[in-house]
Structure formats: C-alpha cells, structure tokens
Design a protein around this motif. Structure first.
Motif, PDB file in Angstrom:
ATOM      1  N   ARG A 178      -3.555   3.373   1.279  1.00  0.00           N
ATOM      2  CA  ARG A 178      -2.477   4.308   1.013  1.00  0.00           C
ATOM      3  C   ARG A 178      -3.102   5.650   0.704  1.00  0.00           C
ATOM      4  NH1 ARG A 178       1.849   1.838  -3.144  1.00  0.00           N
ATOM      5  NH2 ARG A 178       2.612   4.000  -3.129  1.00  0.00           N
TER       6      ARG A 178
ATOM      7  N   GLU B 228       2.708  11.433   1.691  1.00  0.00           N
ATOM      8  CA  GLU B 228       2.159  10.092   1.467  1.00  0.00           C
ATOM      9  C   GLU B 228       2.309   9.263   2.730  1.00  0.00           C
ATOM     10  OE1 GLU B 228       2.755   6.163  -1.444  1.00  0.00           O
ATOM     11  OE2 GLU B 228       3.645   8.098  -1.981  1.00  0.00           O
TER      12      GLU B 228
ATOM     13  N   VAL C 292      -2.361   9.869  -0.275  1.00  0.00           N
ATOM     14  CA  VAL C 292      -1.481  10.923  -0.765  1.00  0.00           C
ATOM     15  C   VAL C 292      -2.244  12.234  -0.670  1.00  0.00           C
ATOM     16  CG1 VAL C 292      -0.151  11.818  -2.702  1.00  0.00           C
ATOM     17  CG2 VAL C 292      -0.326   9.342  -2.356  1.00  0.00           C
TER      18      VAL C 292
ATOM     19  N   ILE D 242      -1.689   5.306  -7.549  1.00  0.00           N
ATOM     20  CA  ILE D 242      -1.008   6.474  -6.991  1.00  0.00           C
ATOM     21  C   ILE D 242      -0.437   7.332  -8.115  1.00  0.00           C
ATOM     22  CG2 ILE D 242       0.908   7.262  -5.563  1.00  0.00           C
ATOM     23  CD1 ILE D 242      -1.294   6.041  -3.893  1.00  0.00           C
TER      24      ILE D 242
END
Length: 210
Positions: A158, A142, A160, A195
């Motif tokens: 963000r 991540e 991942v 997430i």
C-alpha cells in the motif's frame, strides 16, 4: 507575489517529527555516515530471545536492505529516506517513506493550482484528498501496487503519497511517499495503523527558513 504584493520567502528545507525507533537517512550528502550511525547505534544490539549468530545474520541482511533502499531512493530524486531501524522480536517493520524533489515545474499560484487539480483528477486510487501542510496545499493519493519481482517489488504494497508545491511560488515541487506491505495483509488493522502513523508524521511537516 502574495496577495499583499510582498515576495514570499523560499524555504531552505523542511522539518518532520518522526516516531521513536525511526531514522532519517540523507541522500544527497552524509548518507554513508548516517548508515554507519544506524548500524552501530540500532543494529549492534542482540534482541531478546534471538541467538547471537541469528542476530549477526539479521544485521547483515538489514544493512544490505538499507543500502539498497538508499541507492534506489537517491536515483529517483530522493532527498531523505525515513524508515524504522529498531528490531522487534528479531524483525524490523517493513515500511519506509521518501521525501523527493519532483520535476513538475511551473511557478506561480495559478500554475500550482492547475497542477494540483490535474494530479487529483489523474489519481485512480481511493480517497484522493487535499491537505494544508505548513501553508502549502498538498494532494494526498493512496493506491495499491502489485508485486513485480522484475522491478524489485517482491510483495504487494500500500502506498500513500503527498505532492505539493514548495512555498514561495518557485516552481519547485515536493513529494512525500510512503510504502508498506504491512503484515502481508493490505487490509489488516496493523497495515491501517502504519498508514495512520505516516499521515500523523506528515501532519508535523513544516517548512524551514534559515
């Protein structure tokens, strides 16, 4: 070879359970048909409280964004693109993930373990972990990516990514990569929920044998 001396079967594909309101766009073939299905099934409706003219502009902008995402994902070796397609209050959640082939190479369990260890060691993001997915060990990484308008990255995101060898020790590798700006605050509860949703979807991953 497995520990019992038998040859492990190589999967022909994979399956994932995606949330309601999300859609899969295949990138190797059938892309145009999948996009048309999304446009007519999900984007042909006028959301409550949205004027018809505004809805038309919304659909045209969403269509442009979907086509752009699909082209970029295909150029980067993508197999499938997944993203939310049901507008809520006139907007669509800004999130997507791509399943891609990776040109890592190196067949065999020993080589796979070496590559996984190297991937984990070279990851600068927080919380690098491993996870078992349908009998394969995946590295979860991540990080946060700053906006780069010149590379079509207009906002901070963000990301991942799960990276794992394809079952059967074939030397093929798979990546499942998620990206979202959330609600504009990368540390908000809403962004964290997105997430968590992605991690839950990845938890349904299964190799398909046919």
């Amino acid at each position: 070879m497995s520990s019992s001396g038998t040859v492990e079967a190589t999967p022909t594909g994979y399956t994932l359970i995606i949330p309601p309101g999300w859609a899969r766009i295949p990138l190797r073939e059938g892309t145009k048909e999948a996009l048309e299905q999304i446009f007519f099934t999900h984007l042909d409706k006028v959301p409550d409280g949205v004027a018809r003219d505004d809805a038309m502009r919304l659909r045209l902008e969403l269509r442009r964004q979907l086509e752009k995402k699909a082209r970029a994902a295909r150029r980067n070796g993508g197999l499938d693109l997944y993203l939310p397609v049901s507008p809520r209050k006139g907007t669509v959640v800004a999130a997507s993930f791509i399943v891609s082939e990776l040109p890592i190479g190196g067949a065999g369990q020993a080589q796979a373990k070496h590559v996984l260890k190297r991937l984990a060691a070279n990851s600068a993001g927080p919380g690098v972990t491993t996870r078992e997915l349908s009998g394969s060990t995946a590295v979860r990484r991540e990080d946060r990516v700053a906006a780069e308008p010149g590379r079509e990255l207009d906002v901070d995101t963000r990301r991942v990514e799960y990276v794992m060898p394809v079952a059967g020790n074939s030397g093929n590798w798979l990546s499942i990569s998620f990206s979202t700006p959330g609600d504009g605050n990368l540390d908000s509860d809403f962004t964290d929920v997105l997430i968590e949703l992605f991690d839950a979807v990845v938890g349904t991953f299964k190799w398909r044998y046919e």
